[in-house]
Scaffold this motif. Structure first.
Motif, short mmCIF file in Angstrom:
data_model
loop_
_atom_site.label_atom_id
_atom_site.label_comp_id
_atom_site.label_asym_id
_atom_site.label_seq_id
_atom_site.Cartn_x
_atom_site.Cartn_y
_atom_site.Cartn_z
N ASP A 47 65.87 35.16 34.03
CA ASP A 47 64.88 34.35 34.73
C ASP A 47 65.62 33.42 35.68
N THR A 48 64.92 32.91 36.67
CA THR A 48 65.50 31.93 37.58
C THR A 48 64.63 30.68 37.57
N GLU A 49 65.24 29.58 37.88
CA GLU A 49 64.52 28.31 37.91
C GLU A 49 64.91 27.55 39.17
N ASN A 50 64.00 26.74 39.67
CA ASN A 50 64.28 25.83 40.78
C ASN A 50 64.39 24.44 40.20
N VAL A 51 65.58 23.87 40.29
CA VAL A 51 65.84 22.55 39.76
C VAL A 51 65.87 21.57 40.92
N PRO A 52 65.17 20.44 40.82
CA PRO A 52 65.21 19.46 41.91
C PRO A 52 66.64 19.03 42.21
N LEU A 53 66.96 18.85 43.51
CA LEU A 53 68.31 18.47 43.90
C LEU A 53 68.71 17.12 43.31
N SER A 54 67.74 16.27 43.04
CA SER A 54 68.04 14.94 42.52
C SER A 54 68.39 14.93 41.03
N GLU A 55 68.26 16.09 40.36
CA GLU A 55 68.51 16.15 38.92
C GLU A 55 69.82 16.85 38.60
N ASP A 56 70.41 16.44 37.49
CA ASP A 56 71.58 17.13 36.97
C ASP A 56 71.12 18.44 36.34
N VAL A 57 71.74 19.54 36.74
CA VAL A 57 71.29 20.86 36.28
C VAL A 57 71.37 20.98 34.77
N GLN A 58 72.47 20.54 34.17
CA GLN A 58 72.64 20.67 32.72
C GLN A 58 71.61 19.83 31.96
N ALA A 59 71.36 18.62 32.42
CA ALA A 59 70.37 17.76 31.75
C ALA A 59 68.98 18.38 31.87
N TRP A 60 68.65 18.89 33.06
CA TRP A 60 67.35 19.54 33.26
C TRP A 60 67.22 20.76 32.36
N PHE A 61 68.28 21.56 32.29
CA PHE A 61 68.30 22.77 31.47
C PHE A 61 68.07 22.44 29.99
N GLU A 62 68.76 21.43 29.51
CA GLU A 62 68.61 21.04 28.10
C GLU A 62 67.19 20.55 27.81
N ARG A 63 66.62 19.79 28.74
CA ARG A 63 65.29 19.22 28.53
C ARG A 63 64.19 20.26 28.69
N GLU A 64 64.25 21.10 29.74
CA GLU A 64 63.15 21.98 30.09
C GLU A 64 63.25 23.39 29.52
N VAL A 65 64.45 23.87 29.26
CA VAL A 65 64.61 25.27 28.85
C VAL A 65 65.00 25.39 27.38
N LEU A 66 66.01 24.67 26.97
CA LEU A 66 66.51 24.82 25.60
C LEU A 66 65.48 24.45 24.55
N SER A 67 64.54 23.59 24.89
CA SER A 67 63.50 23.23 23.92
C SER A 67 62.58 24.42 23.63
N HIS A 68 62.51 25.38 24.57
CA HIS A 68 61.67 26.56 24.38
C HIS A 68 62.47 27.81 24.00
N ALA A 69 63.69 27.90 24.47
CA ALA A 69 64.54 29.07 24.21
C ALA A 69 65.94 28.58 23.85
N PRO A 70 66.16 28.26 22.57
CA PRO A 70 67.42 27.64 22.17
C PRO A 70 68.66 28.51 22.38
N ASP A 71 68.48 29.82 22.57
CA ASP A 71 69.64 30.68 22.78
C ASP A 71 69.88 30.98 24.26
N ALA A 72 69.16 30.29 25.16
CA ALA A 72 69.32 30.51 26.60
C ALA A 72 70.65 29.94 27.07
N TRP A 73 71.14 30.45 28.18
CA TRP A 73 72.39 29.96 28.76
C TRP A 73 72.35 30.15 30.27
N ILE A 74 73.25 29.45 30.96
CA ILE A 74 73.33 29.51 32.41
C ILE A 74 74.57 30.28 32.80
#
Length: 103
Positions: free
Chosen positions: A27-54
């Motif tokens: 899957d692909t995601e659009n992360v706002p430029l103002s956000e840290d990618v890792q922090a966004w990933f942990e907050r928005e993705v890992l809470s739903h798919a704990p085995d996801a990775w970038i």
């Protein structure tokens, strides 16, 4: 339904013996430029798919400009009577042509 899938290991080259990602789950995601990618990933993705990775090798930085949002100007459709009049002219011509063939 099986809770866990079988791990597929690479068979050639650098990936030999290493677990391979399932491309059907990619899957692909659009992360706002103002956000840290890792922090966004942990907050928005890992809470739903704990085995996801970038895959940071495929990460791209860019900006999307929604042209429709910024430049679109709504033009209301023509009145229905005007559209009907435009359609009536070719329909009348077609009828005359058919009558000419039958006559």
């Amino acid at each position: 339904m099986e809770k866990f899938a079988h791990i597929v290991l690479g068979e050639r080259g650098k990936q030999k013996g290493k677990p391979q990602p399932d491309s059907a789950l990619r899957d692909t995601e659009n992360v706002p430029l103002s956000e840290d990618v890792q922090a966004w990933f942990e907050r928005e993705v890992l809470s739903h798919a704990p085995d996801a990775w970038i895959d940071h090798d495929k990460t791209r930085i860019g900006y999307e400009i929604p042209f429709n949002c910024h430049f679109y100007v709504f033009e209301p459709p023509r009145p229905l009577a005007e559209i009907d009049a435009d359609l009536k002219r070719p329909m009348d011509r077609i009828k005359q042509m058919i009558e000419g063939l039958a006559g």
